[in-house]
Design an enzyme around this catalytic site. Structure first.
Site, PDB file in Angstrom:
ATOM      1  N   MET A  56       3.279   7.821  16.763  1.00 22.70           N
ATOM      2  CA  MET A  56       2.425   8.814  16.128  1.00 22.70           C
ATOM      3  C   MET A  56       3.336   9.844  15.455  1.00 22.70           C
ATOM      4  O   MET A  56       3.756  10.823  16.072  1.00 22.70           O
ATOM      5  CB  MET A  56       1.514   9.463  17.182  1.00 22.70           C
ATOM      6  CG  MET A  56       0.683  10.620  16.663  1.00 22.70           C
ATOM      7  SD  MET A  56      -0.427  10.177  15.299  1.00 22.70           S
ATOM      8  CE  MET A  56      -0.800  11.818  14.673  1.00 22.70           C
ATOM      9  N   ASP A  70      -6.560  -4.938  -4.616  1.00 23.47           N
ATOM     10  CA  ASP A  70      -5.943  -5.492  -3.404  1.00 23.47           C
ATOM     11  C   ASP A  70      -6.312  -6.960  -3.223  1.00 23.47           C
ATOM     12  O   ASP A  70      -6.434  -7.451  -2.106  1.00 23.47           O
ATOM     13  CB  ASP A  70      -6.321  -4.677  -2.152  1.00 23.47           C
ATOM     14  CG  ASP A  70      -5.432  -5.000  -0.943  1.00 23.47           C
ATOM     15  OD1 ASP A  70      -4.359  -5.605  -1.138  1.00 23.47           O
ATOM     16  OD2 ASP A  70      -5.834  -4.682   0.181  1.00 23.47           O
ATOM     17  N   GLU A 111       0.845  -1.201   0.000  1.00 22.38           N
ATOM     18  CA  GLU A 111       0.000   0.000   0.000  1.00 22.38           C
ATOM     19  C   GLU A 111       0.880   1.250   0.000  1.00 22.38           C
ATOM     20  O   GLU A 111       0.403   2.367  -0.070  1.00 22.38           O
ATOM     21  CB  GLU A 111      -0.893   0.027   1.248  1.00 22.38           C
ATOM     22  CG  GLU A 111      -2.176  -0.764   1.112  1.00 22.38           C
ATOM     23  CD  GLU A 111      -1.934  -2.250   0.896  1.00 22.38           C
ATOM     24  OE1 GLU A 111      -1.193  -2.853   1.689  1.00 22.38           O
ATOM     25  OE2 GLU A 111      -2.460  -2.783  -0.084  1.00 22.38           O
TER      26      GLU A 111
HETATM   27 CA    CA Z   1      -2.731  -5.186   0.437  1.00 24.18          CA
END
Ligand code: CA
Length: 717
Positions: free
Chosen positions: A689, A345, A224
């Site tokens: 974060m 995906d 991704e």
């Molecule tokens: Ca994936």
């Protein structure tokens, strides 16, 4: 029930929105052992040099080894079937908690434990490893690779880890920041560490390594996030890299690493290498010792949208393929591509299982997989030829598979060049990483399924984000336009356990769950299949017909694969409870009835045991006094930004599923400056974060704050 239909929509919405995770770390208290009776004496002192060494023959013969669980899928065939029978349909009613071991977080619990010589080895969030006495649950050691928190942002689906591999006197662990680490199994100390992925690129490791004849095989994730997939082999003793197989071609001008990649490059167009290409090997592998073939499952394209990735052309090998390699050299032998021209995906990283089964009167050496695309495949593992396939969940993207080649017969419009399309399954797949198991008596494969959908929209071009996901999709949330699609989504049950007959390519029986998320499965010769569900229950069903013989509430989701072993004449069953990947768990939360005990726990069950196990969930925090602040931010714009940058970790509609902070209750929201310094400047980067200055400005952050304040007002009071 209203909530249930919301959840079905929310998956689509979440995934449309969900373009990035900012996976925050949380302050983590030391893990502690609870309810572990220390009544049994530690085994009599053994000579120091007697550490059990795990070798090739041990794993080859693992099917008959009842006291250990030596490799991720129990055997090289990865069938997760145990011959143990003490816990069976007649006795399982007596199954109780023997002990439980409490972890420091309920986040990221996807591990399958190993059991070797009376010790359990398993992993937890942030790639931590633990060793416990398999009889008592007493801690022997723990190992923390101290992954810097800022790497959390690269974990698509939380800082999970699915387990270890064993070889000789060592264990092998992959980490979120791309290291492969060898540990001394006896002491838990580091022996060597290899950086198997460039830490400057957005690779992560969440999958379990496998070891074949002293070679540690490890892949990675990040499709991704713009990476190029590969799998590597390392010498188990020295940590030296032995070979690397790339799953997608790089820039042709730089030359191809192998003839296989030169062949693969013929199936790509445009300048795919500038976008990474994808094809990460983030979970499944299997090995056939007789054929000396290693099978790897290859993931999706990066970006997802082939219109952008490859000019809308080509099969894009070896995306979404099963590839057979020589484990000694990494040489390509054959491939089978489940989803040519991958654009949704639809990974083929799901569990690969080997078996020898009779089909049409012939004993066939097969490989089985239920990849995300919704079809169950039976492949000849000697040569990669398609034998049969059928859909195991509702699919609308293909009318079936070509009976000769297995190639999907695509429905019209699924490549969303010009118009958005709602697809079943969506990017979470009809089946995700949850391991299957197989019962040789019935021949059934126990398959954790889920019904998901998603609307794909082509934005025409992609602006590469530094910290966001790079999918090549329009992130605008849209309702499915077609009422029939909406009705079809609403009618689906969230998740199921399916007993699949691979010979007839049809379900033998099915158990439906009211929530999203169900665990890996374990089949035993006791005629039982074990599975956990995201509503916090561990179940045992009859392998033959799905009758539930036993269940136990454990106060949290169970997602990883249960395991079993026998010591001192007693059969134990282990289940790891806790939250897994944030997306799946948020889906579970949205579908309601989803308990969350405060920490993950490894729970051991045996007959006649009665150790306590609290299932109490923490009290929700007090609502924020939002009147204490004001904002000029645009909440609607903030909702879109939140969806792009925050939702994968902190949850869609700002409802957090795990122990990652639920921002609706965060006092930080009450201060514009404090919020800005965290979100933009990265004040909490060491806890995972990271700051988003590369992708956002101050106004974007204030819009997000406005959105979160709006959500904070709406919490139950
Ligand atoms: Ca994936």
């Amino acid at each position: 029930m209203k909530f249930k239909s919301l959840s079905l929509q929310a998956i689509g919405l979440l995934l449309v929105l969900g373009t990035l995770a900012a996976c925050t770390g949380e302050p983590e208290a030391p893990a502690q052992q609870t309810a572990a009776p220390v009544t049994e004496a530690v085994a009599t002192a053994a000579p120091v040099d007697s550490v059990r060494r795990v070798g090739t023959q041990d794993i080859v013969a693992a099917a008959g080894n009842n006291s250990e669980w030596l490799t991720h899928g129990r055997t090289y065939a990865e069938d997760r079937f145990s011959p143990l029978t003490q816990v069976n349909r007649d006795t399982v009613g007596e199954l109780g908690v023997a002990w439980s071991f409490e972890l420091d977080t309920n986040r990221g619990q996807e591990s399958t434990p190993l059991v070797i010589d009376g010790t359990i080895y398993f992993t937890s969030a942030w790639s931590k490893a633990f060793a416990l006495d398999a009889r008592t649950g007493a801690e022997k050691w723990r190992y923390d690779p101290e992954v810097p928190g800022r790497y959390g942002v690269n974990a698509c689906c939380d800082v999970v880890n699915r387990g270890l591999a064993a070889w000789g006197d060592k264990l092998f662990l992959g980490t979120i920041d791309g290291r492969l680490i060898a540990l001394d199994r006896d002491s838990g100390t580091e022996v060597w560490s290899a950086q198997t992925a460039d830490p400057e690129l957005r690779y992560t490791i969440t999958g379990a390594p496998r070891v074949i004849d002293g070679r540690v095989i490890i892949g990675n994730g990040g499709a991704e996030l713009g990476v190029r997939g590969y799998v590597s082999a390392y010498d188990a003793e020295s940590g030296e890299m032995l070979w690397r197989f790339y799953t997608v071609p790089g820039n042709p001008a730089a030359g191809f690493e192998s003839p296989a990649l030169e062949m693969a490059a013929q199936t790509w167009a445009g300048e795919w290498w500038t976008l990474g290409g994808g094809g990460t090997v983030w979970d499944s592998m299997a090995y056939d010792p007789a054929l000396n073939l290693l099978y790897i499952g290859v993931g999706n394209g990066s970006p997802w949208n082939r219109n952008i990735r490859s000019n809308g052309e080509g099969d894009n090998l070896f995306l979404s393929s099963i590839v057979a390699l020589r484990p000694d050299t990494g040489e390509y032998v054959w491939h089978f591509q489940t989803t040519p021209g991958e654009s949704w995906d639809y990974t083929a990283t799901q569990h690969i299982m080997l078996a020898d089964i009779e089909i049409d009167g012939r004993l066939r050496q097969v490989l089985m997989q239920a990849p995300k695309n919704g079809f169950f495949y039976v492949i000849d593992r000697t040569n990669g030829e398609f034998i049969s396939g059928n859909n195991y969940v509702d699919v609308n993207w293909a009318s079936g598979l070509d009976p000769v080649t297995g190639r999907p017969i695509e429905a019209e419009g699924i490549r969303y060049e010009n118009n958005p399309i709602v697809m079943f399954p969506g990017p979470l797949g009809g089946h995700n990483w949850y391991p299957m198991s197989r019962d040789p008596a019935t021949g059934y494969v126990f398959l954790p399924t889920q019904n998901t959908s998603y609307q794909y929209t082509n934005p025409g071009s992609m602006e590469k984000q530094e910290l966001g996901w790079n999918l090549g999709l329009d992130p605008m949330p849209r309702e499915p336009a077609n009422p029939q699609d909406r009705a079809r989504v609403a009618a689906m049950s969230p998740s199921s356990l399916v007993a699949w007959n691979p010979v007839t390519q049809s379900p033998a029986w099915r158990v439906d769950y009211p929530v999203y998320g169900n665990s890996g499965t374990l089949a035993t010769a006791g005629g039982l299949v074990f599975q956990g569900s995201a509503d916090g229950v561990f179940h045992a069903y009859g392998t033959n017909d799905g009758t539930e013989y036993w269940s136990r509430e454990v106060g949290d989701a169970i997602l990883g694969g249960p395991v079993t072993y026998e010591l001192d004449g007693e059969q134990y069953v282990l289940a790891l409870a806790g939250q897994g990947g944030a997306i799946t768990l948020t889906m579970g939360l949205l579908s309601g009835n989803h308990p969350r005990y405060q920490n993950g726990r490894l729970i051991a069950f045996k007959l006649g045991a009665d150790a306590p196990l609290t299932t109490a969930v923490p009290t929700p925090p007090a609502p924020l006094d939002v009147a204490a602040t004001t904002t000029q931010g645009n909440a609607l714009a903030g909702a879109l930004q939140y969806g792009s940058f925050c939702s994968v970790c902190h949850g869609p509609v700002a409802m957090s599923a795990g122990s990652i902070p639920d921002l609706r209750y965060s006092a930080t929201l009450l201060s514009q400056d404090a919020f800005l310094s965290i979100v933009l400047d990265g004040l909490l980067a060491d806890r995972g974060m990271v700051g988003f200055a590369a992708d956002m400005g101050a106004q974007d952050v204030e819009n997000i704050r406005a959105y979160l304040l709006q959500q904070a007002v709406a919490v139950p009071r």
